[in-house]
Scaffold this motif. Structure first.
Motif, PDB file in Angstrom:
ATOM      1  N   THR A 169      40.605 -26.795  17.778  1.00 56.98           N
ATOM      2  CA  THR A 169      40.572 -26.065  19.035  1.00 56.98           C
ATOM      3  C   THR A 169      41.263 -26.837  20.152  1.00 56.98           C
ATOM      4  OG1 THR A 169      38.495 -25.088  18.310  1.00 56.98           O
ATOM      5  CG2 THR A 169      38.983 -24.865  20.610  1.00 56.98           C
TER       6      THR A 169
ATOM      7  N   TYR B   3      44.401 -25.137  21.242  1.00 59.77           N
ATOM      8  CA  TYR B   3      44.306 -23.694  21.471  1.00 59.77           C
ATOM      9  C   TYR B   3      44.852 -23.361  22.856  1.00 59.77           C
ATOM     10  CZ  TYR B   3      42.490 -19.002  21.277  1.00 59.77           C
ATOM     11  OH  TYR B   3      42.399 -17.638  21.263  1.00 59.77           O
TER      12      TYR B   3
ATOM     13  N   SER C 195      34.410 -21.951  22.940  1.00 63.69           N
ATOM     14  CA  SER C 195      34.347 -22.524  21.588  1.00 63.69           C
ATOM     15  C   SER C 195      33.731 -23.914  21.604  1.00 63.69           C
ATOM     16  CB  SER C 195      35.747 -22.585  20.982  1.00 63.69           C
ATOM     17  OG  SER C 195      36.305 -21.310  20.860  1.00 63.69           O
TER      18      SER C 195
ATOM     19  N   GLN D  75      38.767 -16.652  18.622  1.00 62.83           N
ATOM     20  CA  GLN D  75      39.996 -17.434  18.720  1.00 62.83           C
ATOM     21  C   GLN D  75      41.189 -16.678  18.155  1.00 62.83           C
ATOM     22  OE1 GLN D  75      39.557 -21.355  17.086  1.00 62.83           O
ATOM     23  NE2 GLN D  75      38.175 -22.013  18.722  1.00 62.83           N
TER      24      GLN D  75
END
Length: 159
Positions: A73, A76, A85, A140
Protein backbone atom coordinates in the motif's frame (compact mmCIF):
# COMPACT_ATOMS: atom_id res chain seq x y z
CA UNK A 1 12.47 -47.58 -33.83
CA UNK A 2 13.77 -49.57 -30.90
CA UNK A 3 15.48 -46.51 -29.45
CA UNK A 4 12.19 -44.59 -29.40
CA UNK A 5 10.46 -47.50 -27.64
CA UNK A 6 13.19 -47.49 -25.00
CA UNK A 7 12.65 -43.76 -24.41
CA UNK A 8 8.91 -44.21 -23.93
CA UNK A 9 9.48 -47.19 -21.67
CA UNK A 10 11.99 -45.17 -19.63
CA UNK A 11 9.52 -42.24 -19.39
CA UNK A 12 6.69 -44.58 -18.35
CA UNK A 13 8.93 -46.07 -15.66
CA UNK A 14 9.72 -42.59 -14.33
CA UNK A 15 6.02 -41.65 -14.23
CA UNK A 16 5.09 -44.85 -12.39
CA UNK A 17 7.97 -44.35 -9.95
CA UNK A 18 6.82 -40.77 -9.35
CA UNK A 19 3.25 -41.86 -8.59
CA UNK A 20 4.45 -44.61 -6.24
CA UNK A 21 6.82 -42.20 -4.46
CA UNK A 22 4.02 -39.61 -3.97
CA UNK A 23 1.81 -42.22 -2.32
CA UNK A 24 4.74 -43.52 -0.25
CA UNK A 25 5.65 -40.03 0.98
CA UNK A 26 2.01 -39.31 1.88
CA UNK A 27 1.79 -42.62 3.74
CA UNK A 28 5.01 -41.95 5.66
CA UNK A 29 3.87 -38.43 6.51
CA UNK A 30 0.55 -39.69 7.87
CA UNK A 31 2.31 -42.45 9.79
CA UNK A 32 4.68 -39.91 11.32
CA UNK A 33 1.74 -37.68 12.30
CA UNK A 34 0.04 -40.67 13.91
CA UNK A 35 3.10 -41.40 16.04
CA UNK A 36 3.44 -37.71 16.90
CA UNK A 37 -0.16 -37.53 18.10
CA UNK A 38 0.32 -40.71 20.15
CA UNK A 39 3.47 -39.23 21.62
CA UNK A 40 1.51 -36.24 22.89
CA UNK A 41 0.06 -38.46 25.62
CA UNK A 42 3.44 -39.79 26.78
CA UNK A 43 5.76 -36.79 26.43
CA UNK A 44 4.37 -33.79 28.36
CA UNK A 45 6.59 -31.09 26.87
CA UNK A 46 5.53 -32.18 23.37
CA UNK A 47 1.96 -31.20 24.24
CA UNK A 48 3.14 -27.72 25.23
CA UNK A 49 5.17 -27.36 22.03
CA UNK A 50 2.24 -28.56 19.92
CA UNK A 51 -0.25 -26.19 21.57
CA UNK A 52 2.17 -23.27 21.28
CA UNK A 53 2.53 -23.91 17.55
CA UNK A 54 -1.24 -24.23 17.18
CA UNK A 55 -1.74 -20.93 18.99
CA UNK A 56 0.86 -19.22 16.82
CA UNK A 57 -0.58 -20.21 13.44
CA UNK A 58 -3.52 -17.77 12.99
CA UNK A 59 -1.90 -14.64 14.50
CA UNK A 60 1.37 -15.10 12.64
CA UNK A 61 -0.40 -15.90 9.36
CA UNK A 62 -2.82 -12.98 9.43
CA UNK A 63 -0.27 -10.49 10.79
CA UNK A 64 2.03 -11.48 7.94
CA UNK A 65 -0.78 -11.00 5.41
CA UNK A 66 -1.55 -7.54 6.77
CA UNK A 67 2.15 -6.64 6.84
CA UNK A 68 2.53 -7.66 3.18
CA UNK A 69 -0.52 -5.56 2.27
CA UNK A 70 0.94 -2.69 4.31
CA UNK A 71 4.14 -2.82 2.24
CA UNK A 72 2.15 -2.97 -1.03
CA UNK A 73 0.00 0.00 0.00
CA UNK A 74 3.01 2.32 0.30
CA UNK A 75 2.95 3.02 -3.45
CA UNK A 76 -0.83 3.32 -3.71
CA UNK A 77 -1.81 6.55 -5.56
CA UNK A 78 -4.96 7.51 -3.58
CA UNK A 79 -4.17 9.18 -0.24
CA UNK A 80 -7.59 8.71 1.40
CA UNK A 81 -7.79 5.01 0.51
CA UNK A 82 -4.20 4.57 1.64
CA UNK A 83 -5.02 6.10 5.06
CA UNK A 84 -8.15 3.92 5.38
CA UNK A 85 -6.12 0.83 4.44
CA UNK A 86 -3.36 1.67 6.91
CA UNK A 87 -5.87 2.14 9.72
CA UNK A 88 -7.52 -1.22 8.95
CA UNK A 89 -4.16 -2.97 8.76
CA UNK A 90 -2.91 -1.38 11.99
CA UNK A 91 -6.14 -2.22 13.82
CA UNK A 92 -6.00 -5.89 12.85
CA UNK A 93 -2.25 -6.28 13.43
CA UNK A 94 -2.64 -4.88 16.94
CA UNK A 95 -5.72 -7.09 17.39
CA UNK A 96 -3.87 -10.25 16.38
CA UNK A 97 -0.90 -9.43 18.60
CA UNK A 98 -3.23 -8.90 21.57
CA UNK A 99 -5.08 -12.15 20.74
CA UNK A 100 -1.75 -13.97 20.69
CA UNK A 101 -0.77 -12.55 24.06
CA UNK A 102 -4.13 -13.31 25.69
CA UNK A 103 -4.17 -16.84 24.28
CA UNK A 104 -0.72 -17.59 25.66
CA UNK A 105 -1.76 -16.23 29.06
CA UNK A 106 -4.87 -18.45 29.04
CA UNK A 107 -2.84 -21.46 27.87
CA UNK A 108 -0.15 -21.16 30.54
CA UNK A 109 -2.69 -20.46 33.31
CA UNK A 110 -5.34 -23.06 32.47
CA UNK A 111 -3.59 -25.46 30.06
CA UNK A 112 -6.65 -26.14 27.92
CA UNK A 113 -6.10 -28.82 25.30
CA UNK A 114 -8.84 -27.88 22.85
CA UNK A 115 -8.55 -24.88 20.56
CA UNK A 116 -12.16 -23.79 20.95
CA UNK A 117 -11.31 -21.97 24.18
CA UNK A 118 -8.79 -19.64 22.55
CA UNK A 119 -9.53 -16.32 20.82
CA UNK A 120 -7.31 -17.09 17.83
CA UNK A 121 -9.83 -19.70 16.73
CA UNK A 122 -12.91 -17.56 17.36
CA UNK A 123 -14.96 -17.92 14.18
CA UNK A 124 -16.27 -14.35 14.29
CA UNK A 125 -12.80 -12.82 14.55
CA UNK A 126 -11.41 -15.07 11.82
CA UNK A 127 -14.35 -14.19 9.57
CA UNK A 128 -13.99 -10.48 10.25
CA UNK A 129 -10.29 -10.63 9.45
CA UNK A 130 -10.82 -12.40 6.13
CA UNK A 131 -13.74 -10.09 5.30
CA UNK A 132 -11.61 -7.00 5.91
CA UNK A 133 -8.79 -8.37 3.77
CA UNK A 134 -11.22 -8.74 0.87
CA UNK A 135 -12.92 -5.39 1.51
CA UNK A 136 -9.59 -3.59 1.61
CA UNK A 137 -8.52 -5.30 -1.62
CA UNK A 138 -11.79 -4.33 -3.30
CA UNK A 139 -11.52 -0.71 -2.10
CA UNK A 140 -7.96 -0.48 -3.37
CA UNK A 141 -8.87 -2.07 -6.69
CA UNK A 142 -11.80 0.28 -7.26
CA UNK A 143 -9.68 3.30 -6.37
CA UNK A 144 -7.04 2.56 -8.98
CA UNK A 145 -7.15 4.43 -12.30
CA UNK A 146 -8.63 2.53 -15.22
CA UNK A 147 -6.13 0.29 -16.90
CA UNK A 148 -5.75 0.66 -20.65
CA UNK A 149 -6.47 -2.63 -22.43
CA UNK A 150 -4.39 -3.99 -25.27
CA UNK A 151 -6.66 -2.76 -28.08
CA UNK A 152 -6.53 0.84 -26.85
CA UNK A 153 -2.74 0.58 -26.47
CA UNK A 154 -2.54 -0.69 -30.04
CA UNK A 155 -4.74 2.17 -31.33
CA UNK A 156 -2.70 4.77 -29.46
CA UNK A 157 0.52 3.27 -30.82
CA UNK A 158 -0.67 3.50 -34.44
CA UNK A 159 -1.76 7.14 -34.19
Amino acid sequence: MMQQFERYFYLLGKIILLIISIFLIAFLLLLGLKFLMQGLDYIPWLTYAYMCVMLLIPPVFFSTVFYIFWKRTINYPGKIIRIISYSIFLFFIIGWVSVLGSDFIVFFKNNYGDINRYNAYNLMYLSATIFMIFITGIIQALGMPKEVDWMEKHKMGNE
